[in-house]
Design a protein around this motif. Structure first.
Motif, mmCIF file in Angstrom:
data_model
loop_
_atom_site.group_PDB
_atom_site.id
_atom_site.type_symbol
_atom_site.label_atom_id
_atom_site.label_comp_id
_atom_site.label_asym_id
_atom_site.label_seq_id
_atom_site.Cartn_x
_atom_site.Cartn_y
_atom_site.Cartn_z
ATOM 1 N N LYS A 370 -9.327 -0.049 19.707
ATOM 2 C CA LYS A 370 -9.914 1.219 19.258
ATOM 3 C C LYS A 370 -9.792 2.202 20.418
ATOM 4 O O LYS A 370 -10.134 1.847 21.551
ATOM 5 N N ASP A 371 -9.310 3.401 20.130
ATOM 6 C CA ASP A 371 -9.124 4.432 21.165
ATOM 7 C C ASP A 371 -8.363 3.871 22.372
ATOM 8 O O ASP A 371 -8.740 4.107 23.529
ATOM 9 N N GLY A 372 -7.336 3.073 22.097
ATOM 10 C CA GLY A 372 -6.476 2.561 23.156
ATOM 11 C C GLY A 372 -7.070 1.417 23.961
ATOM 12 O O GLY A 372 -6.461 0.951 24.929
ATOM 13 N N ALA A 373 -8.250 0.954 23.585
ATOM 14 C CA ALA A 373 -8.863 -0.127 24.363
ATOM 15 C C ALA A 373 -9.182 -1.319 23.457
ATOM 16 O O ALA A 373 -9.291 -1.168 22.235
ATOM 17 N N ARG A 374 -9.304 -2.488 24.050
ATOM 18 C CA ARG A 374 -9.637 -3.694 23.299
ATOM 19 C C ARG A 374 -11.044 -3.546 22.704
ATOM 20 O O ARG A 374 -11.982 -3.116 23.387
ATOM 21 N N SER A 375 -11.184 -3.889 21.422
ATOM 22 C CA SER A 375 -12.532 -3.879 20.833
ATOM 23 C C SER A 375 -12.867 -5.285 20.370
ATOM 24 O O SER A 375 -11.979 -6.090 20.094
ATOM 25 N N PHE A 376 -14.136 -5.579 20.303
ATOM 26 C CA PHE A 376 -14.599 -6.881 19.837
ATOM 27 C C PHE A 376 -15.752 -6.584 18.891
ATOM 28 O O PHE A 376 -16.883 -6.361 19.322
ATOM 29 N N GLN A 377 -15.419 -6.509 17.585
ATOM 30 C CA GLN A 377 -16.416 -6.004 16.636
ATOM 31 C C GLN A 377 -16.414 -6.796 15.323
ATOM 32 O O GLN A 377 -15.611 -7.713 15.131
ATOM 33 N N TYR A 378 -17.286 -6.384 14.406
ATOM 34 C CA TYR A 378 -17.462 -7.149 13.159
ATOM 35 C C TYR A 378 -16.452 -6.748 12.080
ATOM 36 O O TYR A 378 -16.055 -5.586 12.009
ATOM 37 N N PRO A 379 -16.076 -7.693 11.218
ATOM 38 C CA PRO A 379 -15.307 -7.321 10.026
ATOM 39 C C PRO A 379 -16.249 -6.959 8.875
ATOM 40 O O PRO A 379 -17.393 -7.392 8.849
ATOM 41 N N VAL A 380 -15.742 -6.149 7.944
ATOM 42 C CA VAL A 380 -16.441 -5.899 6.674
ATOM 43 C C VAL A 380 -15.600 -6.530 5.581
ATOM 44 O O VAL A 380 -14.387 -6.350 5.542
ATOM 45 N N ILE A 381 -16.240 -7.302 4.697
ATOM 46 C CA ILE A 381 -15.508 -7.932 3.597
ATOM 47 C C ILE A 381 -15.894 -7.228 2.294
ATOM 48 O O ILE A 381 -17.084 -7.068 2.002
ATOM 49 N N ILE A 382 -14.878 -6.821 1.541
ATOM 50 C CA ILE A 382 -15.147 -6.181 0.243
ATOM 51 C C ILE A 382 -15.067 -7.246 -0.844
ATOM 52 O O ILE A 382 -14.164 -8.089 -0.850
ATOM 53 N N ARG A 383 -16.028 -7.227 -1.758
ATOM 54 C CA ARG A 383 -16.034 -8.167 -2.882
ATOM 55 C C ARG A 383 -16.191 -7.358 -4.164
ATOM 56 O O ARG A 383 -17.091 -6.490 -4.251
ATOM 57 N N ALA A 384 -15.332 -7.584 -5.142
ATOM 58 C CA ALA A 384 -15.437 -6.875 -6.431
ATOM 59 C C ALA A 384 -15.061 -7.866 -7.519
ATOM 60 O O ALA A 384 -13.957 -8.394 -7.523
ATOM 61 N N VAL A 385 -15.988 -8.130 -8.435
ATOM 62 C CA VAL A 385 -15.742 -9.174 -9.440
ATOM 63 C C VAL A 385 -16.079 -8.710 -10.858
ATOM 64 O O VAL A 385 -16.913 -7.836 -11.072
ATOM 65 N N ASN A 386 -15.396 -9.341 -11.791
ATOM 66 C CA ASN A 386 -15.723 -9.156 -13.200
ATOM 67 C C ASN A 386 -16.159 -10.493 -13.787
ATOM 68 O O ASN A 386 -15.605 -11.532 -13.436
ATOM 69 N N THR A 387 -17.154 -10.439 -14.641
ATOM 70 C CA THR A 387 -17.692 -11.656 -15.235
ATOM 71 C C THR A 387 -18.441 -11.284 -16.508
ATOM 72 O O THR A 387 -18.773 -10.121 -16.725
ATOM 73 N N VAL A 388 -18.698 -12.295 -17.342
ATOM 74 C CA VAL A 388 -19.506 -12.043 -18.531
ATOM 75 C C VAL A 388 -20.955 -12.462 -18.248
ATOM 76 O O VAL A 388 -21.897 -11.740 -18.511
ATOM 77 N N ASP A 389 -21.112 -13.652 -17.647
ATOM 78 C CA ASP A 389 -22.458 -14.191 -17.484
ATOM 79 C C ASP A 389 -22.774 -14.616 -16.045
ATOM 80 O O ASP A 389 -23.770 -15.290 -15.806
ATOM 81 N N ALA A 390 -21.922 -14.246 -15.093
ATOM 82 C CA ALA A 390 -22.100 -14.573 -13.675
ATOM 83 C C ALA A 390 -21.925 -16.056 -13.365
ATOM 84 O O ALA A 390 -22.044 -16.468 -12.215
ATOM 85 N N MET A 391 -21.650 -16.877 -14.389
ATOM 86 C CA MET A 391 -21.447 -18.311 -14.138
ATOM 87 C C MET A 391 -20.039 -18.558 -13.594
ATOM 88 O O MET A 391 -19.820 -19.442 -12.770
ATOM 89 N N THR A 392 -19.078 -17.792 -14.098
ATOM 90 C CA THR A 392 -17.729 -17.797 -13.532
ATOM 91 C C THR A 392 -17.370 -16.326 -13.321
ATOM 92 O O THR A 392 -17.965 -15.449 -13.942
ATOM 93 N N ALA A 393 -16.415 -16.085 -12.425
ATOM 94 C CA ALA A 393 -16.040 -14.685 -12.182
ATOM 95 C C ALA A 393 -14.597 -14.603 -11.706
ATOM 96 O O ALA A 393 -14.093 -15.508 -11.039
#
Ligand code: XMP
Length: 435
Positions: A370-393
């Motif tokens: 980041k800005d030309g220097a080494r960074s050590f930071q967290y990832p963000v994970i995106i989750r997007a799902v479709n389901t009818v009853d949340a039992m499977t998705a």
């Protein structure tokens, strides 16, 4: 009470709810009752126009084949029997036909020709009836409601405000794990617009303190659940003259908790939790509604679409999306990235197409620049799902340009983050949430 009603007696059919919904879709109100309900109990229910004896394969309970209370044959209601050797019925069929159309034809003819029921079930008449019932039940007493801002509690609140106004006391507990702007919108809609008697409790610090260094997901859930009840109870004890507790229990909660013939799908958690000495009677005005009807009721009562069509959000909130032991830094990263995701999904019209979507921040860092220097930071994970009853998705297949725009914004706008991932795992083997 204005609406006519068709009663479905549950004799072990898996189609009870389906038939109830189909009758309601004809504009006639319908309720499911246990197979052995007595004629006396039935006679208390208002405006019964006919009864469907709904037999099915789960008709043996503890080794004994179940039957209806024979008194109902003499009670004078028109009867339709399905898969059941009953004595005197106006109509019998061996089983429900295959297609929805054929089933509806049978119901139409029974409901309108045989029973002479009127198609007078709609949200306006439901609300009018409930307002009358609530007033009759509550009188001049006060009712307490835990208003989370979820669909069910919001609709209960709106209905009770219409029925008894300031006799309803809403308590909104902010556990510090709400999404961005959520508590604010509860206050805006209920306190400012609907002029509710609303107590806002900011318990964020208290919850975060309890959760400090706790990394086990089940432990986190337990702490959040128990603390929630404690905070709510403290508020309840401060108030005087409260006799009733309102709850957003809805029909699937009841049906899924197991009837006499159905297996328990999941236990019903809405009830209970508060100490018995508080001694409240329950007010549950949505008890007989299905989820889509709850939404229609909310819209009819004037609640904003964003509230009525809100995506499911777990009770423990962002607490189970900030993985491991919660820190303020990562909680902020989840909240901000979630807000960006929701904003971009709404812009792309995906908010009405995707069942549930959110971000997760794990408790490890990765290397980046980041800005030309080494960074050590967290990832963000995106989750997007479709389901009818949340039992499977299944995962939602989001277009690359949308994902790239979201990624770009998260990396620019959310502090302590240097990487964005998209989770493409279906359920099973993954679950929808990460914890
Ligand atoms: P999972 O992760 O089990 O999620 O595939 C299925 C659905 O349930 C929601 N969920 C919860 N809801 N309390 C809740 O009220 C919880 O502890 C909880 N855990 C998961 C999840 O958001 C999804 O919609």
């Amino acid at each position: 009470m204005k609406q006519d009603m068709i009663v479905i007696l549950d004799l072990g059919s898996e189609k009870n709810t389906d038939i109830a919904r189909k009758v309601r879709s004809l504009g006639v109100y319908s309720e499911i009752h246990p197979h052995d309900i007595s004629p006396e109990k039935l006679s208390i229910l208002p405006n019964i126009k006919g009864i469907i004896i709904n037999g099915g394969k789960n008709n043996v309970v503890e080794g004994v084949k179940i039957d209806v209370n024979h008194g109902i044959y003499e009670a004078g209601y028109p009867l339709l029997a399905v898969n059941h050797e009953s004595a005197k019925c106006d109509r019998k069929i061996d089983r429900w036909p295959e297609t929805d159309e054929e089933i509806k034809d049978i119901l139409k003819s029974f409901v309108f020709d045989t029973c002479q029921a009127e198609a007078n079930w709609n949200m306006k008449s439901f609300i009018a009836d409930q307002v009358e019932l609530i007033r009759r039940q509550v009188g001049d007493k006060k009712v307490l409601l835990a208003l989370s801002g979820g669909v069910d509690s919001s609709v209960v609140a709106a209905l009770l405000i219409k029925a008894i106004g300031k006799q309803l006391v809403c308590v909104h507990v902010n556990h510090g794990l709400m999404r961005k702007g959520e508590s604010e919108s509860v206050i805006e809609v209920f306190k400012n617009q609907l002029e509710a008697n609303l107590i806002y409790v900011d318990a964020s610090e208290r919850f975060l303190k309890k959760l400090e260094n706790v990394s086990d997901p089940e432990q986190k859930r337990k702490i959040i659940g128990a603390e929630f009840i404690r905070v709510f109870e403290e508020e309840a004890r401060k108030l005087e003259g409260i006799d009733f507790l309102a709850q957003g229990t809805i029909y699937p909660d009841i049906v899924e908790s197991g009837t006499k013939t159905a297996q328990v799908v999941k236990s019903h958690h809405n009830v209970g939790g508060l100490p018995e000495d508080l001694n409240f009677s329950l007010v549950e005005p949505l008890y007989h509604l299905f989820k889509d009807e709850v939404r229609a009721c909310g819209l009819e009562l004037g609640l904003p679409e964003s509230m009525v069509y809100r995506q499911p959000f777990p009770g423990p909130g962002l607490g189970v999306r900030c993985l491991g032991a919660i820190t303020k830094e990562r909680l902020e990263a989840v909240r901000e990235s979630d807000a960006i995701l929701r904003e971009e999904f709404a812009k792309a019209g995906l908010d009405k197409k995707v069942w549930q979507y959110f971000t997760v921040v794990p408790d490890f860092k990765s290397v980046g620049v980041k800005d030309g220097a080494r960074s050590f930071q967290y990832p963000v994970i995106i989750r997007a799902v479709n389901t009818v009853d949340a039992m499977t998705a299944d995962i939602a297949q989001i277009d690359w340009p949308v994902l790239l725009r979201i990624t770009d914004r998260i990396l620019k706008e959310v502090p302590h983050v240097n990487r964005v991932c998209y989770d493409i795992s279906p359920k099973p083997p993954a679950t929808i949430e990460w914890e």
